[in-house]
Motif scaffolding. Structure first.
Motif, short mmCIF file in Angstrom:
data_model
loop_
_atom_site.label_atom_id
_atom_site.label_comp_id
_atom_site.label_asym_id
_atom_site.label_seq_id
_atom_site.Cartn_x
_atom_site.Cartn_y
_atom_site.Cartn_z
N ASN A 107 1.06 -1.44 0.24
CA ASN A 107 -0.34 -0.18 0.31
C ASN A 107 0.82 1.22 -0.48
OD1 ASN A 107 -1.97 -1.48 0.03
ND2 ASN A 107 -1.95 -1.45 2.27
N LYS A 131 -0.55 -0.76 -6.15
CA LYS A 131 -1.96 -1.85 -5.57
C LYS A 131 -3.28 -0.78 -4.65
CE LYS A 131 -2.46 -5.30 -2.75
NZ LYS A 131 -2.18 -6.39 -1.70
N ASN A 132 -2.25 0.01 -3.47
CA ASN A 132 -3.91 0.10 -3.24
C ASN A 132 -3.16 2.11 -2.77
OD1 ASN A 132 -6.22 -1.72 -2.49
ND2 ASN A 132 -3.99 -2.63 -1.39
N ILE A 134 -4.47 5.34 -0.64
CA ILE A 134 -5.16 5.85 1.10
C ILE A 134 -4.27 6.79 0.91
CG2 ILE A 134 -6.26 4.68 3.16
CD1 ILE A 134 -4.03 2.28 1.14
N ASP A 169 -6.72 3.34 -9.60
CA ASP A 169 -6.23 2.14 -9.50
C ASP A 169 -7.59 2.46 -8.31
OD1 ASP A 169 -4.83 0.31 -10.82
OD2 ASP A 169 -2.94 1.41 -10.42
N ASP A 170 -7.52 1.71 -7.12
CA ASP A 170 -7.84 1.59 -6.13
C ASP A 170 -7.73 2.71 -4.66
OD1 ASP A 170 -9.55 -0.38 -6.60
OD2 ASP A 170 -8.21 -2.26 -5.33
N THR A 172 -8.35 4.34 -1.59
CA THR A 172 -9.81 4.99 -0.18
C THR A 172 -9.07 6.08 0.71
OG1 THR A 172 -9.30 2.22 0.62
CG2 THR A 172 -9.93 3.31 1.94
#
Length: 181
Positions: A107, A131-132, A134, A169-170, A172
């Motif tokens: 992350n 990948k993630n 945040i 991408d992802d 959050t």
């Protein structure tokens, strides 16, 4: 009362997804302001939730952008993050872009610590690859992210990035935030 809360939550979610993941060809974007409150404390001795880990890199926005730590570089008012880790970003810049381009399977945390970031020609925060990613909005901080009215795209065949905070991408967002249009 419960029905009003569900409707409000639905409207906020739809607005957030429009801002974060917009893929329209419209080049006129509205300015977005993010302000947050959570249970994490940010100060000179940054304390983060255990699942985030220690800060691996500090990025200070100013007339001259400085990077202290590993995983990020600066070139032409663009900070490029190329590996996983925890990046604490602080300060003010009227012409800077944060780009996440990490091929890591770990992350990438962007911790905004009283950031006032403006980038007129594109997305001030642009996640090209991760990948993630945040975005952490700690309690007791005020963060403002602002884009311009029109964007300059890399070539005529693309209309991305086209939002104040844009991610391929992802993404959050941890913490409370508000937006103004």
């Amino acid at each position: 009362m419960k029905k009003k809360f569900i409707i409000l939550l639905t409207v906020v979610t739809l607005c957030a997804s429009t801002i974060v993941c917009s893929k329209t060809s419209n080049t006129n974007n509205t300015n977005t302001t993010a302000q947050e409150t959570t249970n994490t404390v940010i100060n000179s001795d940054l304390k983060l939730d255990d699942d985030i880990g220690e800060v691996t890199c500090n990025i200070n926005l100013d007339s001259s952008i400085t990077v202290s730590g590993t995983g990020a570089t600066v070139s032409d008012n663009k900070v490029t993050i190329t590996s996983s880790g925890v990046y604490e970003i602080s300060g003010t810049s009227s012409n800077c872009q944060i780009i996440v381009n990490s091929e890591s399977e770990e992350n990438v945390y962007l911790v905004l610590n009283n950031v006032n970031l403006t980038y007129e020609n594109s997305a001030p925060i642009y996640v090209q690859a991760a990948k993630n990613a945040i975005l952490v909005l700690p309690d007791g901080t005020t963060n403002t992210i602002t884009d311009g009215d029109s964007y300059t795209f890399e070539d005529s065949t693309t209309d991305e990035p086209n939002a104040t905070i844009f991610s391929k991408d992802d993404l959050t967002i941890r913490g409370k935030w508000y937006f103004n249009s």
